[in-house]
Design a protein around this motif. Sequence first.
Motif, PDB file in Angstrom:
ATOM      1  N   ASN A 249       0.820  -1.209   0.000  1.00  8.76           N
ATOM      2  CA  ASN A 249       0.000   0.000   0.000  1.00  8.76           C
ATOM      3  C   ASN A 249       0.859   1.267   0.000  1.00  8.76           C
ATOM      4  N   GLY A 250       2.151   1.110  -0.285  1.00 10.19           N
ATOM      5  CA  GLY A 250       3.062   2.238  -0.396  1.00 10.19           C
ATOM      6  C   GLY A 250       2.963   2.903  -1.758  1.00 10.19           C
ATOM      7  N   PRO A 251       3.959   3.708  -2.126  1.00 10.85           N
ATOM      8  CA  PRO A 251       3.913   4.470  -3.382  1.00 10.85           C
ATOM      9  C   PRO A 251       3.713   3.608  -4.627  1.00 10.85           C
ATOM     10  N   GLU A 252       4.368   2.439  -4.666  1.00 15.10           N
ATOM     11  CA  GLU A 252       4.253   1.591  -5.860  1.00 15.10           C
ATOM     12  C   GLU A 252       2.840   1.045  -6.028  1.00 15.10           C
ATOM     13  N   GLY A 253       2.256   0.586  -4.934  1.00 11.04           N
ATOM     14  CA  GLY A 253       0.892   0.079  -5.011  1.00 11.04           C
ATOM     15  C   GLY A 253      -0.099   1.171  -5.350  1.00 11.04           C
ATOM     16  N   LEU A 254       0.109   2.348  -4.789  1.00  7.15           N
ATOM     17  CA  LEU A 254      -0.774   3.475  -5.090  1.00  7.15           C
ATOM     18  C   LEU A 254      -0.652   3.874  -6.549  1.00  7.15           C
ATOM     19  N   ASN A 255       0.550   3.796  -7.116  1.00  8.53           N
ATOM     20  CA  ASN A 255       0.716   4.074  -8.557  1.00  8.53           C
ATOM     21  C   ASN A 255      -0.171   3.165  -9.398  1.00  8.53           C
ATOM     22  N   VAL A 256      -0.213   1.883  -9.017  1.00 12.11           N
ATOM     23  CA  VAL A 256      -1.017   0.910  -9.768  1.00 12.11           C
ATOM     24  C   VAL A 256      -2.501   1.236  -9.644  1.00 12.11           C
ATOM     25  N   PHE A 257      -2.963   1.470  -8.427  1.00 13.72           N
ATOM     26  CA  PHE A 257      -4.386   1.741  -8.225  1.00 13.72           C
ATOM     27  C   PHE A 257      -4.797   3.073  -8.855  1.00 13.72           C
TER      28      PHE A 257
END
Length: 458
Positions: A249-257
């Motif tokens: 749920n960090g920056p990488e996951g937020l980029n995807v969502f």
Amino acid sequence: MKMLKLSFVWLLILSLAVLAACTNSDSSTKDDETETSKPATSEGTETEESDEKVSIEFWHAMSGTGQESLDSIVKGFNDSQDKYEVVAEFQGTYEESLTKLRGVGGTKDAPAITQVFEVGTKYMIDSGYIEPMQKFIDKDNYDLSQLEENILNYYKVDGELYSMPFNSSTPVMVYNKDAFKEAGLDPEKAPETFSEVIDAAAKLKKGEMYGFSMLTYGWFFEQLVATQGGLYVDEDNGRSGDATEALFNGPEGLNVFSFLDTMNKAGTFGNFGTNWDDIRAAFASGKVAMYMDSSAGVAGAITNARFDVGVAYIPHAEEVKRNGVVIGGASLWMSKGIAEKDQEAAWEFMKYLTTPEVQAQWHLDTGYFAINPKAYDEENVKEKWAEFPQYKVTVDQLQDTVPGLATQGALISVFPESRQQIVTALEDLYQGKDPQEVLDKAAEGTNRAMEIANKTKK
């Protein structure tokens, strides 16, 4: 007591597991399954003749084309020598097969070889059911360097190989070249970044055709996080110790969502749910121009489409370099507690499986990667690649992957449950909820599951 606790954890996982990996063709079972007869012995009495073949069981979850190819490979091994006999037995889905293994794991009644999906790796290592492959590799001085490094890495922990990779796949982006031409896009150059995909999807949206789609499945999310260099959980992605906190749920996951949310709100994203057949049918019928699929699904995409099909690397956020992909699929595990001669037979079969000729057959029959890259030099593979260059793209993406903790993949015993958390988060996202909010909720659910599993294990 430890084994009882592990069994409880796995029952919890299985109850929440959804969508078996793409590598399991279907969940049908056979009416008549082969039952292997084992040589009878009594204490102090030798009843097995010296020239009798050693017969072992191989439990697997392959059906359809995969099972046909596997049966052919097993026959080839049995016909190649007169010392061992492998009996391949279909056990249903990965979950069903593993449930059956729980009843006999670690005993003399266990099958010599069991195929287990990649997200079961942590459970198998902790189970006490298996002998690490490294034991046989070291004893036989087997040259592991002949096999694909970026496939082996997933199944290694602290440099030790625990299982033999078998049916291995990664995600790719599949696209409609004809639609690209009509939209004024270069059909030979697929978009590489999230923003490029968003722009292309807007141009490709036409009538009932959506620009982009992705199965509502945690595996693809994991891959889009990993290619940015992001970790799924702490403790070095669960490889230096038992993970306790989700990091997706960090920056990488937020980029995807945020990437998916942007297209969903723009009306250029097609939501075709959780069923592989539905999203593949949508592509073949022209209802979506770009979508994520397994590399093992490329052959079907080409065959079923009435248009020219392109295959490309999965996209990544523009602010990072592409790291690559994490291997998916399943591997083969050696049972602990069975006779030494049965283990020897299993090891000989596994070595046979890794030969270039056998791997070439497996690759062409099924679309899975060859774990021995020398298979790609076989003439039959070269001929197939010349006819369908899309196959080579899948291999290039794998071999271009940068080795590291992100692309090695996460190890957690509650992976099926965590994937369900991601599915729920994606469904909520498509209903208009905030990307960070739904990701945080999925992370909290994963953290709770890991906490329970870790407490039960101790």
